[in-house]
Design a protein around this motif. Structure first.
Motif, PDB file in Angstrom:
ATOM      1  N   CYS A  32       0.834  -1.209   0.000  1.00 55.93           N
ATOM      2  CA  CYS A  32       0.000   0.000   0.000  1.00 55.93           C
ATOM      3  C   CYS A  32       0.873   1.265   0.000  1.00 55.93           C
ATOM      4  CB  CYS A  32      -0.898  -0.009   1.237  1.00 55.93           C
ATOM      5  SG  CYS A  32      -1.949   1.452   1.347  1.00 55.93           S
ATOM      6  N   THR A  33       0.467   2.250  -0.792  1.00 54.78           N
ATOM      7  CA  THR A  33       1.215   3.527  -0.835  1.00 54.78           C
ATOM      8  C   THR A  33       0.261   4.721  -0.629  1.00 54.78           C
ATOM      9  OG1 THR A  33       0.982   3.570  -3.254  1.00 54.78           O
ATOM     10  CG2 THR A  33       3.032   2.659  -2.385  1.00 54.78           C
ATOM     11  N   ARG A  34      -0.839   4.488   0.085  1.00 48.53           N
ATOM     12  CA  ARG A  34      -1.846   5.554   0.214  1.00 48.53           C
ATOM     13  C   ARG A  34      -1.376   6.747   1.047  1.00 48.53           C
ATOM     14  NH1 ARG A  34      -7.163   1.741   1.238  1.00 48.53           N
ATOM     15  NH2 ARG A  34      -7.000   0.710  -0.778  1.00 48.53           N
ATOM     16  N   CYS A  35      -0.522   6.532   2.039  1.00 47.16           N
ATOM     17  CA  CYS A  35      -0.096   7.639   2.914  1.00 47.16           C
ATOM     18  C   CYS A  35       1.391   7.894   2.686  1.00 47.16           C
ATOM     19  CB  CYS A  35      -0.328   7.285   4.379  1.00 47.16           C
ATOM     20  SG  CYS A  35      -2.041   6.842   4.747  1.00 47.16           S
ATOM     21  N   LYS A  36       1.689   8.972   1.994  1.00 51.06           N
ATOM     22  CA  LYS A  36       3.079   9.240   1.566  1.00 51.06           C
ATOM     23  C   LYS A  36       4.041   9.305   2.757  1.00 51.06           C
ATOM     24  CE  LYS A  36       2.093   9.393  -2.782  1.00 51.06           C
ATOM     25  NZ  LYS A  36       1.325   8.133  -2.720  1.00 51.06           N
ATOM     26  N   THR A  37       3.654   9.993   3.831  1.00 50.18           N
ATOM     27  CA  THR A  37       4.544  10.126   5.005  1.00 50.18           C
ATOM     28  C   THR A  37       4.867   8.758   5.594  1.00 50.18           C
ATOM     29  OG1 THR A  37       3.370  12.161   5.498  1.00 50.18           O
ATOM     30  CG2 THR A  37       4.804  11.319   7.226  1.00 50.18           C
ATOM     31  N   LEU A  38       3.862   7.908   5.696  1.00 44.02           N
ATOM     32  CA  LEU A  38       4.084   6.595   6.311  1.00 44.02           C
ATOM     33  C   LEU A  38       4.909   5.692   5.401  1.00 44.02           C
ATOM     34  CD1 LEU A  38       0.604   5.916   7.983  1.00 44.02           C
ATOM     35  CD2 LEU A  38       2.623   7.033   8.927  1.00 44.02           C
ATOM     36  N   VAL A  39       4.703   5.821   4.108  1.00 44.51           N
ATOM     37  CA  VAL A  39       5.505   5.033   3.149  1.00 44.51           C
ATOM     38  C   VAL A  39       6.983   5.399   3.321  1.00 44.51           C
ATOM     39  CG1 VAL A  39       6.001   4.646   0.700  1.00 44.51           C
ATOM     40  CG2 VAL A  39       3.636   4.747   1.478  1.00 44.51           C
ATOM     41  N   ALA A  40       7.238   6.696   3.512  1.00 44.99           N
ATOM     42  CA  ALA A  40       8.624   7.161   3.630  1.00 44.99           C
ATOM     43  C   ALA A  40       9.256   6.734   4.953  1.00 44.99           C
ATOM     44  CB  ALA A  40       8.669   8.676   3.487  1.00 44.99           C
ATOM     45  N   SER A  41       8.450   6.646   6.006  1.00 42.35           N
ATOM     46  CA  SER A  41       9.036   6.391   7.336  1.00 42.35           C
ATOM     47  C   SER A  41       9.030   4.914   7.730  1.00 42.35           C
ATOM     48  CB  SER A  41       8.302   7.209   8.406  1.00 42.35           C
ATOM     49  OG  SER A  41       6.979   6.761   8.538  1.00 42.35           O
ATOM     50  N   ARG A  42       8.208   4.111   7.112  1.00 46.73           N
ATOM     51  CA  ARG A  42       8.088   2.716   7.563  1.00 46.73           C
ATOM     52  C   ARG A  42       9.260   1.857   7.085  1.00 46.73           C
ATOM     53  NH1 ARG A  42       3.309   1.406   3.160  1.00 46.73           N
ATOM     54  NH2 ARG A  42       4.671   0.682   1.498  1.00 46.73           N
ATOM     55  N   THR A  43       9.550   0.775   7.818  1.00 45.41           N
ATOM     56  CA  THR A  43      10.448  -0.266   7.323  1.00 45.41           C
ATOM     57  C   THR A  43       9.635  -1.217   6.451  1.00 45.41           C
ATOM     58  OG1 THR A  43      11.676  -0.132   9.376  1.00 45.41           O
ATOM     59  CG2 THR A  43      12.081  -2.081   8.026  1.00 45.41           C
ATOM     60  N   ALA A  91      -1.562   1.276  16.177  1.00 42.35           N
ATOM     61  CA  ALA A  91      -0.599   1.353  15.071  1.00 42.35           C
ATOM     62  C   ALA A  91       0.646   0.572  15.451  1.00 42.35           C
ATOM     63  CB  ALA A  91      -0.217   2.814  14.810  1.00 42.35           C
ATOM     64  N   PRO A  92       1.376   0.055  14.458  1.00 42.85           N
ATOM     65  CA  PRO A  92       2.630  -0.634  14.788  1.00 42.85           C
ATOM     66  C   PRO A  92       3.604   0.330  15.462  1.00 42.85           C
ATOM     67  CG  PRO A  92       2.036  -0.935  12.452  1.00 42.85           C
ATOM     68  CD  PRO A  92       1.115   0.098  13.007  1.00 42.85           C
ATOM     69  N   GLY A  93       4.424  -0.195  16.351  1.00 44.98           N
ATOM     70  CA  GLY A  93       5.497   0.585  16.971  1.00 44.98           C
ATOM     71  C   GLY A  93       6.843   0.169  16.398  1.00 44.98           C
ATOM     72  N   PHE A  94       7.900   0.492  17.110  1.00 45.13           N
ATOM     73  CA  PHE A  94       9.269   0.238  16.633  1.00 45.13           C
ATOM     74  C   PHE A  94       9.502  -1.241  16.306  1.00 45.13           C
ATOM     75  CE2 PHE A  94      13.654  -0.997  17.505  1.00 45.13           C
ATOM     76  CZ  PHE A  94      14.358  -0.109  16.717  1.00 45.13           C
ATOM     77  N   ASN A  95       9.193  -2.120  17.263  1.00 40.87           N
ATOM     78  CA  ASN A  95       9.474  -3.558  17.066  1.00 40.87           C
ATOM     79  C   ASN A  95       8.598  -4.165  15.975  1.00 40.87           C
ATOM     80  OD1 ASN A  95      11.444  -4.163  19.275  1.00 40.87           O
ATOM     81  ND2 ASN A  95       9.800  -3.228  20.451  1.00 40.87           N
ATOM     82  N   GLU A  96       7.337  -3.737  15.936  1.00 46.76           N
ATOM     83  CA  GLU A  96       6.398  -4.262  14.948  1.00 46.76           C
ATOM     84  C   GLU A  96       6.845  -3.868  13.537  1.00 46.76           C
ATOM     85  OE1 GLU A  96       5.459  -2.524  17.708  1.00 46.76           O
ATOM     86  OE2 GLU A  96       4.680  -4.234  18.857  1.00 46.76           O
ATOM     87  N   ASP A  97       7.317  -2.632  13.408  1.00 49.35           N
ATOM     88  CA  ASP A  97       7.807  -2.122  12.118  1.00 49.35           C
ATOM     89  C   ASP A  97       9.020  -2.936  11.642  1.00 49.35           C
ATOM     90  OD1 ASP A  97       8.113   0.165  10.075  1.00 49.35           O
ATOM     91  OD2 ASP A  97      10.030   0.267  11.149  1.00 49.35           O
ATOM     92  N   LYS A  98       9.859  -3.340  12.592  1.00 47.52           N
ATOM     93  CA  LYS A  98      11.063  -4.118  12.230  1.00 47.52           C
ATOM     94  C   LYS A  98      10.694  -5.548  11.850  1.00 47.52           C
ATOM     95  CE  LYS A  98      14.414  -1.160  12.962  1.00 47.52           C
ATOM     96  NZ  LYS A  98      13.619  -0.119  12.274  1.00 47.52           N
ATOM     97  N   GLN A  99       9.732  -6.136  12.594  1.00 46.70           N
ATOM     98  CA  GLN A  99       9.426  -7.566  12.392  1.00 46.70           C
ATOM     99  C   GLN A  99       8.256  -7.820  11.452  1.00 46.70           C
ATOM    100  OE1 GLN A  99       9.382 -10.030  15.942  1.00 46.70           O
ATOM    101  NE2 GLN A  99      10.516  -8.493  17.073  1.00 46.70           N
ATOM    102  N   GLY A 100       7.439  -6.806  11.205  1.00 41.87           N
ATOM    103  CA  GLY A 100       6.273  -6.991  10.322  1.00 41.87           C
ATOM    104  C   GLY A 100       5.127  -7.725  10.975  1.00 41.87           C
ATOM    105  N   ILE A 101       5.160  -7.822  12.318  1.00 41.25           N
ATOM    106  CA  ILE A 101       4.113  -8.544  13.070  1.00 41.25           C
ATOM    107  C   ILE A 101       3.574  -7.619  14.164  1.00 41.25           C
ATOM    108  CG2 ILE A 101       3.616 -10.602  14.483  1.00 41.25           C
ATOM    109  CD1 ILE A 101       6.151 -11.862  13.205  1.00 41.25           C
ATOM    110  N   PRO A 102       2.242  -7.542  14.332  1.00 39.39           N
ATOM    111  CA  PRO A 102       1.708  -6.643  15.360  1.00 39.39           C
ATOM    112  C   PRO A 102       1.940  -7.154  16.782  1.00 39.39           C
ATOM    113  CG  PRO A 102      -0.085  -7.806  14.258  1.00 39.39           C
ATOM    114  CD  PRO A 102       1.194  -8.213  13.573  1.00 39.39           C
ATOM    115  N   PHE A 103       2.009  -6.225  17.710  1.00 32.31           N
ATOM    116  CA  PHE A 103       2.092  -6.529  19.143  1.00 32.31           C
ATOM    117  C   PHE A 103       3.186  -7.543  19.474  1.00 32.31           C
ATOM    118  CE2 PHE A 103      -2.017  -4.452  18.953  1.00 32.31           C
ATOM    119  CZ  PHE A 103      -2.035  -3.726  20.125  1.00 32.31           C
TER     120      PHE A 103
END
Ligand code: URA
Length: 199
Positions: A14-25, A44-56
């Motif tokens: 998904c590329t709907r939110c430009k800011t999030l596309v730029a900041s996400r891993t 929303a995902p946090g630091f660890n979730e962004d790194k691992q691609g898994i919520p919580f």
């Protein structure tokens, strides 16, 4: 391939939110059973979730796992996701347009899984489904809207900052267990003696 898997493939690019596309891993679409009777929706995902691609999977996730154990639920028996699927920069709160852009993904997941109960974790998830309610009033209660049962709880991360919420979250989880067992009178559940070990 299942409808949920088809959806996942679309969500992760998904590329709907430009800011999030730029900041996400990476995008964190959600995780769990396709036929889960209960779906948990966080913020929303946090630091660890962004790194691992898994919520919580961070501290709040460990506490949630502990709460789930009180009602004998394992992560693989539930489906868990967030109202937005990308980590906001510096963990800021999700913006209204991000929640709006991401909503079709969440609606698609709900349509594919058809859970018996949707658990709303925290005020952002709650505001998305029960906009006229206040979490301090409705936490731990079931609200039926258009045939779907919603159950609001405080966000597990809130207990990291406010110790008194640990017991509230535990009691609310026991009420959820009773609803899932079709015994909504919580006094019918077995008394729990287990202690929360975290924090
Ligand atoms: N908090 C959330 O709301 N979601 C996560 O995935 C992790 C922490």
């Amino acid at each position: 391939m299942s409808a949920l898997e088809d959806l996942r493939k679309e969500i992760v690019v998904c590329t709907r939110c430009k800011t999030l596309v730029a900041s996400r891993t990476q995008v964190v679409p959600g995780d769990g059973a396709e036929d889960a009777p209960v779906m948990f929706v966080g913020e929303a995902p946090g630091f660890n979730e962004d790194k691992q691609g898994i919520p919580f999977v961070g501290q709040a996730g460990s506490f949630l796992n502990e709460l789930l154990a009180f009602i004998n639920l394992k992560r693989e028996q539930i489906f868990i996701t967030n109202i937005i699927k990308c980590r906001p920069p510096e963990n800021r709160e999700p913006l209204p347009y991000e929640i709006q852009n991401c909503r079709p993904w969440l609606d698609g997941q709900i349509a594919a899984i058809k859970p018996k109960v949707i658990v709303l974790l925290g005020r952002y998830a709650m505001a998305s489904f029960l906009p006229d309610k206040s979490i301090s009033k409705v936490h731990g209660t079931a609200q039926k809207v258009n045939g779907i049962t919603y159950f609001a709880m405080y966000h597990p991360a809130a207990a990291l900052y406010q110790q008194s919420l640990k017991e509230t979250l535990k009691n609310d989880m026991l009420k959820l267990g009773a609803i899932l067992a079709d015994k909504p009178d919580v006094s019918e559940t077995k008394p729990q003696t287990q202690q929360l070990s975290m924090f």
